[in-house]
Design a protein around this motif. Structure first.
Motif, PDB file in Angstrom:
ATOM      1  N   TYR A   1      57.247  32.987  45.352  1.00  0.00           N
ATOM      2  CA  TYR A   1      56.636  33.725  44.249  1.00  0.00           C
ATOM      3  C   TYR A   1      56.118  32.697  43.236  1.00  0.00           C
ATOM      4  CZ  TYR A   1      59.011  37.960  45.921  1.00  0.00           C
ATOM      5  OH  TYR A   1      59.442  39.025  46.673  1.00  0.00           O
TER       6      TYR A   1
ATOM      7  N   VAL B   1      43.492  35.872  34.348  1.00  0.00           N
ATOM      8  CA  VAL B   1      42.874  34.797  35.117  1.00  0.00           C
ATOM      9  C   VAL B   1      43.034  33.511  34.317  1.00  0.00           C
ATOM     10  CG1 VAL B   1      40.678  33.880  35.977  1.00  0.00           C
ATOM     11  CG2 VAL B   1      41.214  36.305  36.275  1.00  0.00           C
TER      12      VAL B   1
ATOM     13  N   ARG C   1      35.091  33.344  45.266  1.00  0.00           N
ATOM     14  CA  ARG C   1      34.434  32.080  45.586  1.00  0.00           C
ATOM     15  C   ARG C   1      34.067  31.977  47.068  1.00  0.00           C
ATOM     16  NH1 ARG C   1      39.324  27.557  44.880  1.00  0.00           N
ATOM     17  NH2 ARG C   1      39.804  27.415  47.087  1.00  0.00           N
TER      18      ARG C   1
ATOM     19  N   GLN D   1      38.224  41.730  39.815  1.00  0.00           N
ATOM     20  CA  GLN D   1      38.870  41.146  38.631  1.00  0.00           C
ATOM     21  C   GLN D   1      38.255  39.787  38.286  1.00  0.00           C
ATOM     22  OE1 GLN D   1      42.267  42.705  37.474  1.00  0.00           O
ATOM     23  NE2 GLN D   1      41.303  41.856  35.663  1.00  0.00           N
ATOM     24  N   ARG D   2      38.017  38.990  39.317  1.00  0.00           N
ATOM     25  CA  ARG D   2      37.423  37.673  39.091  1.00  0.00           C
ATOM     26  C   ARG D   2      35.967  37.810  38.606  1.00  0.00           C
ATOM     27  NH1 ARG D   2      39.074  32.211  38.413  1.00  0.00           N
ATOM     28  NH2 ARG D   2      37.069  31.159  38.318  1.00  0.00           N
TER      29      ARG D   2
ATOM     30  N   TYR E   1      43.897  32.504  39.945  1.00  0.00           N
ATOM     31  CA  TYR E   1      42.452  32.577  40.230  1.00  0.00           C
ATOM     32  C   TYR E   1      41.976  34.022  40.073  1.00  0.00           C
ATOM     33  CZ  TYR E   1      38.031  32.525  42.725  1.00  0.00           C
ATOM     34  OH  TYR E   1      36.705  32.677  43.055  1.00  0.00           O
ATOM     35  N   SER E   2      42.769  34.954  40.602  1.00  0.00           N
ATOM     36  CA  SER E   2      42.512  36.379  40.371  1.00  0.00           C
ATOM     37  C   SER E   2      43.797  37.144  40.661  1.00  0.00           C
ATOM     38  CB  SER E   2      41.362  36.898  41.232  1.00  0.00           C
ATOM     39  OG  SER E   2      40.942  38.169  40.753  1.00  0.00           O
ATOM     40  N   PHE E   3      43.829  38.408  40.242  1.00  0.00           N
ATOM     41  CA  PHE E   3      45.059  39.188  40.401  1.00  0.00           C
ATOM     42  C   PHE E   3      44.720  40.667  40.376  1.00  0.00           C
ATOM     43  CE2 PHE E   3      45.617  41.055  36.202  1.00  0.00           C
ATOM     44  CZ  PHE E   3      44.696  40.323  35.454  1.00  0.00           C
ATOM     45  N   SER E   4      45.696  41.463  40.809  1.00  0.00           N
ATOM     46  CA  SER E   4      45.594  42.915  40.658  1.00  0.00           C
ATOM     47  C   SER E   4      46.983  43.458  40.380  1.00  0.00           C
ATOM     48  CB  SER E   4      45.030  43.549  41.939  1.00  0.00           C
ATOM     49  OG  SER E   4      44.996  44.962  41.817  1.00  0.00           O
TER      50      SER E   4
ATOM     51  N   THR F   1      47.871  33.327  48.485  1.00  0.00           N
ATOM     52  CA  THR F   1      48.181  34.717  48.167  1.00  0.00           C
ATOM     53  C   THR F   1      49.659  34.813  47.836  1.00  0.00           C
ATOM     54  OG1 THR F   1      46.538  35.388  49.796  1.00  0.00           O
ATOM     55  CG2 THR F   1      48.031  37.086  49.004  1.00  0.00           C
ATOM     56  N   THR F   2      50.010  35.470  46.727  1.00  0.00           N
ATOM     57  CA  THR F   2      51.396  35.546  46.297  1.00  0.00           C
ATOM     58  C   THR F   2      51.560  36.715  45.326  1.00  0.00           C
ATOM     59  OG1 THR F   2      53.198  34.248  45.295  1.00  0.00           O
ATOM     60  CG2 THR F   2      50.995  33.920  44.392  1.00  0.00           C
ATOM     61  N   ASN F   3      52.734  36.807  44.727  1.00  0.00           N
ATOM     62  CA  ASN F   3      52.970  37.739  43.621  1.00  0.00           C
ATOM     63  C   ASN F   3      53.388  36.937  42.398  1.00  0.00           C
ATOM     64  OD1 ASN F   3      54.597  40.498  45.460  1.00  0.00           O
ATOM     65  ND2 ASN F   3      52.455  39.913  45.318  1.00  0.00           N
TER      66      ASN F   3
ATOM     67  N   LEU G   1      49.770  41.391  42.621  1.00  0.00           N
ATOM     68  CA  LEU G   1      49.182  40.644  43.731  1.00  0.00           C
ATOM     69  C   LEU G   1      48.266  39.585  43.125  1.00  0.00           C
ATOM     70  CD1 LEU G   1      48.460  40.418  46.842  1.00  0.00           C
ATOM     71  CD2 LEU G   1      46.569  41.983  46.333  1.00  0.00           C
ATOM     72  N   ALA G   2      48.359  38.357  43.611  1.00  0.00           N
ATOM     73  CA  ALA G   2      47.545  37.307  42.981  1.00  0.00           C
ATOM     74  C   ALA G   2      47.067  36.277  43.987  1.00  0.00           C
ATOM     75  CB  ALA G   2      48.350  36.616  41.889  1.00  0.00           C
ATOM     76  N   LEU G   3      45.961  35.646  43.624  1.00  0.00           N
ATOM     77  CA  LEU G   3      45.510  34.424  44.280  1.00  0.00           C
ATOM     78  C   LEU G   3      45.748  33.304  43.283  1.00  0.00           C
ATOM     79  CD1 LEU G   3      42.098  35.535  45.823  1.00  0.00           C
ATOM     80  CD2 LEU G   3      44.094  34.729  47.100  1.00  0.00           C
TER      81      LEU G   3
ATOM     82  N   PHE H   1      45.193  28.066  53.569  1.00  0.00           N
ATOM     83  CA  PHE H   1      46.259  29.057  53.589  1.00  0.00           C
ATOM     84  C   PHE H   1      45.649  30.399  53.932  1.00  0.00           C
ATOM     85  CE2 PHE H   1      48.644  32.506  51.752  1.00  0.00           C
ATOM     86  CZ  PHE H   1      49.955  32.190  52.010  1.00  0.00           C
TER      87      PHE H   1
ATOM     88  N   SER I   1      44.672  47.308  39.556  1.00  0.00           N
ATOM     89  CA  SER I   1      43.736  46.914  38.509  1.00  0.00           C
ATOM     90  C   SER I   1      42.700  45.933  39.052  1.00  0.00           C
ATOM     91  CB  SER I   1      44.483  46.292  37.330  1.00  0.00           C
ATOM     92  OG  SER I   1      45.003  45.017  37.687  1.00  0.00           O
TER      93      SER I   1
ATOM     94  N   TRP J   1      53.230  40.221  50.404  1.00  0.00           N
ATOM     95  CA  TRP J   1      52.627  40.214  49.070  1.00  0.00           C
ATOM     96  C   TRP J   1      51.964  41.516  48.688  1.00  0.00           C
ATOM     97  CZ3 TRP J   1      55.378  36.771  47.248  1.00  0.00           C
ATOM     98  CH2 TRP J   1      55.648  35.584  47.938  1.00  0.00           C
TER      99      TRP J   1
ATOM    100  N   LEU K   1      40.876  42.099  43.849  1.00  0.00           N
ATOM    101  CA  LEU K   1      40.928  40.660  43.538  1.00  0.00           C
ATOM    102  C   LEU K   1      39.521  40.109  43.286  1.00  0.00           C
ATOM    103  CD1 LEU K   1      43.531  39.406  46.192  1.00  0.00           C
ATOM    104  CD2 LEU K   1      43.899  39.648  43.730  1.00  0.00           C
TER     105      LEU K   1
ATOM    106  N   TRP L   1      43.330  24.633  46.683  1.00  0.00           N
ATOM    107  CA  TRP L   1      43.482  25.659  47.727  1.00  0.00           C
ATOM    108  C   TRP L   1      44.031  26.940  47.103  1.00  0.00           C
ATOM    109  CZ3 TRP L   1      48.600  27.008  49.509  1.00  0.00           C
ATOM    110  CH2 TRP L   1      49.617  26.200  49.012  1.00  0.00           C
ATOM    111  N   LEU L   2      43.722  28.073  47.726  1.00  0.00           N
ATOM    112  CA  LEU L   2      44.133  29.367  47.202  1.00  0.00           C
ATOM    113  C   LEU L   2      45.284  29.922  48.017  1.00  0.00           C
ATOM    114  CD1 LEU L   2      40.740  31.231  46.565  1.00  0.00           C
ATOM    115  CD2 LEU L   2      42.219  30.125  44.870  1.00  0.00           C
TER     116      LEU L   2
END
Lengths: 130, 396
Positions: A126, A107, B264, B159-160, A62-65, A94-96, A81-83, A37, B210, B146, B156, A91-92
């Protein structure tokens, strides 16, 4: 003004059609099975052709901001914002993350896809707490 | 054949400011080129290679081929634009071309300004809200809704990193406060005299994306920079003490901004390049006297210590705690204020890193001079952008 929405093109049309039915698709390699993706012309791992596979749309953050300086006009004042790492192969995407206090996102939070209609052609995937 | 046989002989950093509206991008760029050539004791007649951002109008914006008409003779090296015209990447490309005999004297650089006659807008466009106008990301713009942009993509990764290694906000804030305090004391910095800053000031500043607050992320400004490179043999007859390229490397793991940036995917980004760089130079990371490394965010500096090999993976935070990166610390970082406080101006902030490294090696850094400075490490880009380029510099 609304935030920028994707354009339905020849490559991504099946993805957006499925989204309108509430189904999440992902490119899956014909040869090695790798999922990726966003959609690329060929599998980025082995350069073979791929097909659309259905994803259950569940995973973990997986991670976010938590973004408080939005990317542009049409975005909310605050969004996450997130993975997301999907359970079907890791698989990763990108989304909200929505339907949660942004300060509670962590996380590893279990999440699932939740489609929201943004226009006649586009329903966006989403993710919400599972 | 060795990069060490090529020298940086001229450098110049233009005025940097939030907005430069009294100069066109062409005027700013020409100012940078001419001043760097003056610094070297060379003229445009000597130049036969250009990796200089073409400001337009006309031609392809960024593509340095258009400069060929302005030197009065053919060029033997050009560059298509963007980051090929800046920082460590441009230095390595130019040095390789000079060393292999493709050309003799190369100018690197460019600049952004918003005076009249700015084709397509002179402001850097990798930040909101202009980020949304830079075209679709992913097929059909699959990533556009997004709200990812440069700072939030770097976020991102940070944060990880905090999750996996226990990196703290206080460690990031020490980086931001230290580099910003360097800029606070530098009259050439956009944020001159705006501090001083404490770690707590950074932690209390407005949240942006953040884990980053306002003082953790670089400012957006305008300005330019230029470098001149030629053979060491020729450099010995020029005005300045030659600074040679001791080693260097480039490393790419995916196209920049083609997906949310994941630790990763970029965990090892830079490690192989650093090994190559120090191996080429016959030096160790521990031999570095000053680091001019990319600091679009406070966190990215912590990561640089890890991929350079100065500490283990995930140990960047504890490693820098307690003054390590201050001007009087073991590894001074960005003594002129870096992107965080001196300037982030589009792409030429990458070149500013090299300008500062050269000044430090020549002993021309004035009140911010690092004593006994023999080896300088410069880098550009980083984790969020999924590539890094580095050059290790020293006196001949």
């Amino acid at each position: 003004m609304t935030k920028p929405l994707p354009t339905v093109d020849a490559m991504t049309a099946p993805y957006w059609e499925a989204a309108q039915r509430g189904e999440l698709l992902v490119p899956e390699c014909d040869s090695c099975g790798h999922k990726h993706f966003p959609a690329e012309a060929v599998c980025p791992k082995c350069l073979s052709n791929w097909h659309w596979a259905t994803s259950p749309g569940v995973g973990t953050v997986y991670s976010f901001s938590v973004v408080r300086r939005p990317a542009g006009p049409g975005f909310p004042d605050v969004y996450v914002l997130a993975l997301v790492e999907l359970s079907d192969g890791g698989w990763l995407m990108t989304t909200n993350i929505v339907d949660i206090d942004p300060d509670d996102v962590r996380v590893g939070l279990p999440v699932k896809v939740d489609f929201r209609k943004e226009s006649e052609a586009i329903s966006l995937p989403y993710f919400i707490p599972a | 054949m060795s990069l060490r046989d090529v020298a940086i002989v001229g450098v110049h950093a233009t005025r940097q400011a939030r907005v430069i509206d009294d100069l066109t991008p062409m005027q700013l760029t020409l100012g940078a080129i001419n001043a760097a050539l003056d610094d070297a004791g060379l003229t445009r007649d000597d130049v036969d290679g250009a990796a200089v951002g073409w400001p337009g109008p006309g031609g392809l914006i960024g593509d340095s081929t258009s400069w060929a008409r302005f030197f009065g003779h053919p060029l033997h090296l050009v560059s298509e634009g963007g980051l090929d015209n800046s920082g460590a990447r441009a230095v390595l490309r130019a040095a390789s071309a000079i060393e292999t005999g493709l050309c003799d004297v190369v100018v690197v650089g460019g600049g952004s300004a918003s005076g009249p006659f700015v084709p397509g807008g002179g402001s850097p466009n990798f930040t909101p809200p202009a980020q949304a106008a830079r075209g679709p990301i992913g097929a059909g713009g699959q990533l556009d809704p997004w709200g990812g942009y440069v700072a939030s993509n770097f976020a991102l990764v940070a944060q990880r990193h905090m999750h996996e290694y226990g990196t703290t906000r206080e460690q990031m804030a020490e980086v931001a406060a230290t580099i910003r305090n360097n800029g606070h004391e530098n009259p050439e910095a956009v944020m001159y005299d705006r501090g001083p800053y404490t770690i707590d000031d950074v932690l209390q500043s407005r949240p942006v994306a953040s884990p980053f607050n306002l003082l953790d992320v670089c400012l957006v400004a305008q300005g330019g920079a230029a470098l001149v490179l030629t053979s060491l043999e020729r450099a010995r007859d020029l005005k300045q003490t030659p600074v040679v390229v001791l080693g260097g490397a480039m490393e790419f793991v995916r196209g920049a901004w083609t997906g949310g940036s994941a630790l990763r995917e970029c965990r090892d980004l830079g490690k192989a390049g650093a090994k190559r760089t120090f191996g080429m130079a016959g030096l160790k990371p521990d031999d570095v006297d000053v680091m001019c490394v990319y600091d679009p965010t406070s966190f990215e500096v912590l990561r640089a210590f890890e991929w350079m090999g100065l500490c283990g993976e995930g140990e960047g935070g504890p490693f820098i705690e307690g003054g390590t990166i201050a001007r009087d610390g073991r590894f001074p970082v960005n003594p002129e204020g870096g992107c965080l406080s001196h300037a982030w101006n589009g792409v030429q902030q990458m070149t500013l890193k090299v300008v500062e490294a050269v000044k430090q090696l020549r002993g021309q850094a004035g009140t911010r001079q690092i004593p006994d400075c023999d080896v300088a490490f410069t880098s550009m880009a980083g984790s969020g952008a999924m590539h890094v380029e580095m050059a290790l510099l020293g006196r001949a």
